[in-house]
Design an enzyme around this catalytic site. Structure first.
Site, PDB file in Angstrom:
ATOM      1  N   GLY A  77       2.943  -1.046   4.267  1.00 47.11           N
ATOM      2  CA  GLY A  77       2.864   0.366   3.896  1.00 47.11           C
ATOM      3  C   GLY A  77       4.244   0.898   3.559  1.00 47.11           C
ATOM      4  N   GLY A  78       4.865   1.572   4.522  1.00 45.30           N
ATOM      5  CA  GLY A  78       6.142   2.253   4.312  1.00 45.30           C
ATOM      6  C   GLY A  78       7.181   1.434   3.555  1.00 45.30           C
ATOM      7  CD  GLU A  99      -3.062  -2.887   7.510  1.00 40.10           C
ATOM      8  OE1 GLU A  99      -1.923  -3.018   7.059  1.00 40.10           O
ATOM      9  OE2 GLU A  99      -3.776  -1.910   7.256  1.00 40.10           O
ATOM     10  CD  GLU A 150      -2.902   5.395   6.763  1.00 35.55           C
ATOM     11  OE1 GLU A 150      -2.929   5.454   5.518  1.00 35.55           O
ATOM     12  OE2 GLU A 150      -1.937   4.925   7.397  1.00 35.55           O
ATOM     13  N   GLY A 153       2.596   2.159  10.700  1.00 34.06           N
ATOM     14  CA  GLY A 153       3.485   3.314  10.524  1.00 34.06           C
ATOM     15  C   GLY A 153       4.158   3.770  11.810  1.00 34.06           C
ATOM     16  CE  LYS A 198       0.472   3.550   4.873  1.00 41.03           C
ATOM     17  NZ  LYS A 198       0.227   3.656   6.282  1.00 41.03           N
ATOM     18  CG  HIS A 256      -5.672   1.608   5.255  1.00 35.16           C
ATOM     19  ND1 HIS A 256      -5.207   2.583   6.117  1.00 35.16           N
ATOM     20  CD2 HIS A 256      -4.632   0.749   5.062  1.00 35.16           C
ATOM     21  CE1 HIS A 256      -3.938   2.320   6.421  1.00 35.16           C
ATOM     22  NE2 HIS A 256      -3.572   1.215   5.790  1.00 35.16           N
ATOM     23  CB  SER A 290       5.735  -1.737  11.767  1.00 39.68           C
ATOM     24  OG  SER A 290       5.208  -0.449  12.044  1.00 39.68           O
ATOM     25  CG  ASN A 349      -1.667   1.250   1.456  1.00 36.06           C
ATOM     26  OD1 ASN A 349      -1.837   2.038   0.526  1.00 36.06           O
ATOM     27  ND2 ASN A 349      -2.140   1.460   2.676  1.00 36.06           N
TER      28      ASN A 349
HETATM   29  C1  PEP Z   1      -0.540   0.049   6.000  1.00 39.73           C
HETATM   30  O1  PEP Z   1      -0.596   1.200   5.603  1.00 39.73           O
HETATM   31  O2  PEP Z   1      -1.451  -0.733   5.690  1.00 39.73           O
HETATM   32  C2  PEP Z   1       0.609  -0.366   6.808  1.00 39.73           C
HETATM   33  C3  PEP Z   1       0.609  -1.572   7.316  1.00 39.73           C
HETATM   34  O3  PEP Z   1       1.625   0.557   6.992  1.00 39.73           O
HETATM   35  P1  PEP Z   1       3.096   0.266   7.621  1.00 39.73           P
HETATM   36  O4  PEP Z   1       3.616  -0.996   6.981  1.00 39.73           O
HETATM   37  O5  PEP Z   1       3.896   1.463   7.218  1.00 39.73           O
HETATM   38  O6  PEP Z   1       2.928   0.113   9.082  1.00 39.73           O
END
Ligand code: PEP
Length: 261
Positions: free
Chosen positions: A240-241, A173, A105, A179, A13, A103, A219, A11
């Protein structure tokens, strides 16, 4: 692992314009090719912003990359006077396979509740997209209700009231792990994923529960992915990141090489 094919989902973002997207996808596909990645054992899917999707689709198509394509959201409506919304019909026309729904967010910054998320799940089914339904508890909910209560309630709500369920994926999640660099332990992730599967079985039958992929997200990095995927309850990861770095994400997709260690 079970006979469910692992799903490694990235993802992005609100990061990367369409030119940066092309560069990342090229690098990712080549990195996986160089490493001899076997997509039949671990599907790899990128979820770019809407404005990148056409460029990424063209690239995947032209260079015959085996990467899958996802979107980060869709409208619950199919068309009409809904300024700024994107229809599942348009995504489907762009050969998008998957779409994130709910999600954390979106739940937090766009006030998406269980009713909206159920309607978006229905829209995904209508347009032949596989919804990746994101569920997870906040730190306060973890402390007051334990880890599994909220994700189970959110899963059941998203899947309720559909005439027929299409294929779907659940991404567990924990909000406190997204994040933040804080990660659930593999045991915690496996336990919640197992309870979500049991709840799906109870509500929709064992056959649907058995074929559904349940991912962990929060993460995840190349260095910790194998711990999660060692459990037969966890069928992949939503990243994500770390998905913004081609080498790191390719390392996550190749989690199998760490499993033996
Ligand atoms: C996400 O945005 O779904 C996510 C898991 O982010 P991160 O891996 O950065 O924690």
């Amino acid at each position: 692992m079970t006979n469910r094919v692992a799903l490694i989902a990235g993802n992005w973002k609100m990061n990367l314009d369409h030119q940066q997207a092309i560069a990342l996808v090229q690098k990712l596909a080549w990195s996986l090719k160089d490493a001899g990645h076997d997509y039949s054992t671990a599907e790899v899917v990128v979820f770019p912003p809407f404005t990148d999707i056409r460029s990424v689709q063209n690239l995947i198509d032209a260079d015959k990359f085996e990467l899958g394509l996802g979107a980060q959201d869709l409208s619950k409506f199919d068309n009409g006077a809904y300024t700024g919304e994107v229809s599942g019909a348009f995504l489907s026309k762009l050969a998008v396979d998957y779409v994130l729904v709910g999600h954390s967010e979106r739940r937090t910054y766009h006030n998406e509740d269980d009713v909206t998320i159920q309607a978006k799940t229905a829209a995904a089914f209508r347009h032949g997209l596989v919804p990746v339904i994101c569920v997870g508890e906040t730190l306060e909910e973890l402390e007051s209700q334990g880890a599994a209560a909220v994700p189970i309630r959110q899963t059941i709500a998203a899947l309720a009231g559909h005439e027929a369920l299409g294929d779907f994926v659940i991404a567990y999640e924990p909000v406190w792990a997204i994040g933040t660099g804080k990660v659930a332990t593999p045991e915690e992730a496996a336990s919640v994923c197992g309870k979500i599967r049991a709840a799906i079985a109870e509500e929709h039958g064992a056959e649907i529960a058995d074929k559904t992929r349940i991912l962990y997200g929060g993460s995840v990095k190349a260095a910790n992915v194998a711990g999660f995927l060692r459990s037969p309850e966890v069928d992949g990861v939503l990243v994500g990141g770390a998905s913004l770095d081609a080498d790191e994400f390719s390392g996550i997709a190749r989690f199998q090489k760490h499993l033996a260690l």
